[in-house]
Design an enzyme around this catalytic site. Structure first.
Site, PDB file in Angstrom:
ATOM      1  N   LYS A 125      45.666  26.861   2.045  1.00  0.00           N
ATOM      2  CA  LYS A 125      46.459  27.598   3.038  1.00  0.00           C
ATOM      3  C   LYS A 125      47.274  28.672   2.331  1.00  0.00           C
ATOM      4  O   LYS A 125      47.867  28.394   1.271  1.00  0.00           O
ATOM      5  CB  LYS A 125      47.372  26.612   3.785  1.00  0.00           C
ATOM      6  CG  LYS A 125      48.174  27.239   4.930  1.00  0.00           C
ATOM      7  CD  LYS A 125      48.967  26.170   5.706  1.00  0.00           C
ATOM      8  CE  LYS A 125      49.736  26.760   6.887  1.00  0.00           C
ATOM      9  NZ  LYS A 125      50.489  25.737   7.664  1.00  0.00           N
ATOM     10  N   SER A 140      51.797  21.373  12.449  1.00  0.00           N
ATOM     11  CA  SER A 140      50.802  22.365  12.010  1.00  0.00           C
ATOM     12  C   SER A 140      49.612  21.821  11.258  1.00  0.00           C
ATOM     13  O   SER A 140      48.677  22.574  10.978  1.00  0.00           O
ATOM     14  CB  SER A 140      51.470  23.425  11.143  1.00  0.00           C
ATOM     15  OG  SER A 140      52.078  24.371  11.969  1.00  0.00           O
ATOM     16  N   SER A 195      50.020  25.856  12.846  1.00  0.00           N
ATOM     17  CA  SER A 195      49.810  27.077  12.111  1.00  0.00           C
ATOM     18  C   SER A 195      48.642  27.024  11.130  1.00  0.00           C
ATOM     19  O   SER A 195      48.174  28.079  10.707  1.00  0.00           O
ATOM     20  CB  SER A 195      51.074  27.440  11.327  1.00  0.00           C
ATOM     21  OG  SER A 195      51.355  26.478  10.333  1.00  0.00           O
TER      22      SER A 195
HETATM   23  N1  GLN Z   1      54.001  25.074  16.203  1.00  0.00           N
HETATM   24  C1  GLN Z   1      55.243  24.741  15.555  1.00  0.00           C
HETATM   25  C2  GLN Z   1      56.048  25.981  15.343  1.00  0.00           C
HETATM   26  O1  GLN Z   1      55.631  27.007  15.748  1.00  0.00           O
HETATM   27  C3  GLN Z   1      54.984  24.018  14.270  1.00  0.00           C
HETATM   28  C4  GLN Z   1      54.584  24.891  13.173  1.00  0.00           C
HETATM   29  C5  GLN Z   1      54.417  24.175  11.894  1.00  0.00           C
HETATM   30  O2  GLN Z   1      54.325  22.940  11.855  1.00  0.00           O
HETATM   31  N2  GLN Z   1      54.431  24.919  10.806  1.00  0.00           N
HETATM   32  O3  GLN Z   1      57.090  25.953  14.768  1.00  0.00           O
END
Ligand code: GLN
Length: 492
Positions: A78, A182, A158
């Site tokens: 990532k 995410s 994400s």
């Molecule tokens: N979807 C969540 C956010 O937008 C979690 C994102 C994440 O876990 N990095 O914050």
């Protein structure tokens, strides 16, 4: 014959050790898939040479009888993990061109274990998002489609580059990070597995910070065993991260067992939310039956503060983000916008205005607001209190049971564009993943079935702090019974 790129981590590792193929053949096969899948936009940077160099080293090591845990296995990284000499952007324009002089602890561990890097995977900008639509480098397209419909679907976020790449067989495994879901939500959207370990298991050093009290790295892969193997090679104490846990890394893979005899599984009633599709409810029921079949006893539990979790998360996470992202000012990293005759303040403003995307700016503004003198107690302090109550809910539930079973997300993958105009609708997709993050607990998503449109759905298992083994074992029990073999049809 099975193609090499159909194999997962364990099968590649074992096949390489048994001499069925060389590491170079594996790297070449995955590099070819990556090169042919530009339409998915899963990678920001492709690093075929890194994968080949690691493979050639693995082939030499094998000849010398010097095998490492991940010798022969190429993976995706990532693009939130700093990689020495390879651009690291967090999918933001503000870090475009930033080439770290150092390696994150997690990626260093993986390279030390013999893995090679196929490339840096796309993500929501600074890991803020649930659909991979906030990347400066364009949306990731899920390899999944609704039958007879070519509308591009979200791979989740994400870690959407990671999930899309694994589901499309561009890599057998990838790293993810999970601040509020995410790893788990994109895994559920694409029919793969992913585990967020206990907060502190994996070092955060060298990972671009979003919300430091929530951020945790973890693996995403085709199945539970592959997640266990990856996690063993990512976790471990790191003195460079003050929140890293000084504990030995268990042999999660060796201790995998789908026999849940004697285990109690809690079903939290607050996770039956209004408007959730009936088929997700039905899959949850099916999951309960599978766990019973594996020997577990089912108990009903209550997590009464669940309804406040999203609100608390969307205060705490932006608050931490707003301070973490203060470092991007045009002085030290990446982008610098220096208008003619500009002073220092003008440079800060111009750099940040040009460098951050809309969602990142929204979070910085929310975070700065909730931390401001007049509102700190009303929002930030209140959210921290709620966070404590949510953690206490889990503590009390775990007096009655060993693990919890819930759906991973309240919907299957949605189409790109479907929720991007409405941030609140997007935030609601995190309803089942955020509470675990606030409590710092381990949780995993495993693919469990398809919805009526033929799209994957995941079930989530949540464990006590440090009980990754329990989580993985319950995940395995589901995996063994779900028999999930569906794959995205190749169209790219
Ligand atoms: N979807 C969540 C956010 O937008 C979690 C994102 C994440 O876990 N990095 O914050």
């Amino acid at each position: 014959m099975t193609h090499i790129t159909d194999l997962g981590v364990a099968a590649i590792r074992d096949g390489f050790r048994a001499g069925h193929f060389s590491a170079r053949e594996v790297a070449d096969a995955f590099n070819a898939n990556v090169a042919a899948a530009g339409a998915l936009n899963a990678f920001i940077v492709e690093t075929p040479d890194h994968a080949i160099a690691a493979a050639e080293q693995a082939d030499r090591d094998r000849a010398e009888g010097n095998l490492k845990p991940l010798s022969g296995v190429p993976i995706g990284m990532k693009d939130l993990f700093a990689t020495k000499g390879v651009q690291t952007t967090a999918a933001s324009h503000i870090l475009e061109g930033f080439t770290p002089q150092y390696e994150s602890t997690v990626s260093a561990k993986l390279w030390g274990a013999g893995a090679g890097m196929l490339g840096k995977l796309n993500l929501d900008q600074f890991a803020m998002g649930s659909s991979n639509e906030t990347s400066y480098f364009g949306n990731v397209i899920s390899p999944w489609r609704r039958p007879g419909d070519s509308a591009p679907l979200a791979p989740g976020g994400s870690s959407g580059g990671s999930s899309a790449a694994i589901a499309a067989r561009l890599c057998p495994a990838a790293t993810g990070t999970d601040t509020g879901g995410s790893i788990r939500q994109p895994a559920a959207f694409t029919g793969i597995s992913g585990i967020k370990p206990t907060y502190g298991r994996c070092s955060r050093w060298g990972i671009v910070a979003f919300a430091s009290s929530l951020d945790q790295a973890g693996p995403m892969a085709n199945d539970v065993r592959d997640c266990a193997i990856m996690l063993e090679n990512m976790a471990g104490f790191d003195p460079k991260d003050s929140t890293s846990l000084d504990l030995a890394v268990p042999n999660w893979e060796a201790l995998l067992s789908g026999d849940l005899t004697g285990k109690k599984i809690g079903i939290p009633k607050e996770y039956r939310v209004d408007g959730m599709p009936a088929e997700i409810d039905a899959l949850w029921e099916q999951g309960i039956q599978w766990l019973k079949d594996a020997g577990a006893e089912i108990v009903n539990v209550s997590l009464p503060h669940t309804k406040y979790a999203l609100a608390a998360y969307y205060i705490v996470a932006p608050a931490e983000a707003s301070s973490n992202l203060a470092r991007y000012d045009g002085v030290r990293y990446g982008l610098r916008e220096l208008p003619d005759g500009a002073g220092l303040q003008d440079m800060y403003a111009a750099t940040r205005a040009a460098g951050f995307g809309a969602e990142v700016k929204r979070r910085i503004m929310i975070g700065t607001y909730v931390l401001s003198a007049g509102f700190y107690d009303a929002y930030y302090t209140q959210a921290q209190k709620v966070r404590t109550l949510i953690a206490r809910d889990f503590d009390l539930a775990f007096q009655q049971c060993d693990l919890l079973l819930t759906p991973t997300a309240p919907s299957a993958a949605f189409a790109l564009g479907e929720k991007s105009a409405d941030p609140l609708a997007m935030y609601l997709n995190d309803v089942f993943t955020v509470p675990t993050s606030l409590a710092g607990l381990p949780a995993m998503s495993v693919p469990a079935g398809l919805d009526a449109q033929g799209l994957p759905l995941g079930l989530q298992i949540i464990g006590r702090a440090l009980d990754e083994q329990g989580v993985l074992n319950a995940g395995l029990a589901i995996e063994e019974r779900a028999g999930f073999t569906a794959r995205a049809g190749k169209w790219w």
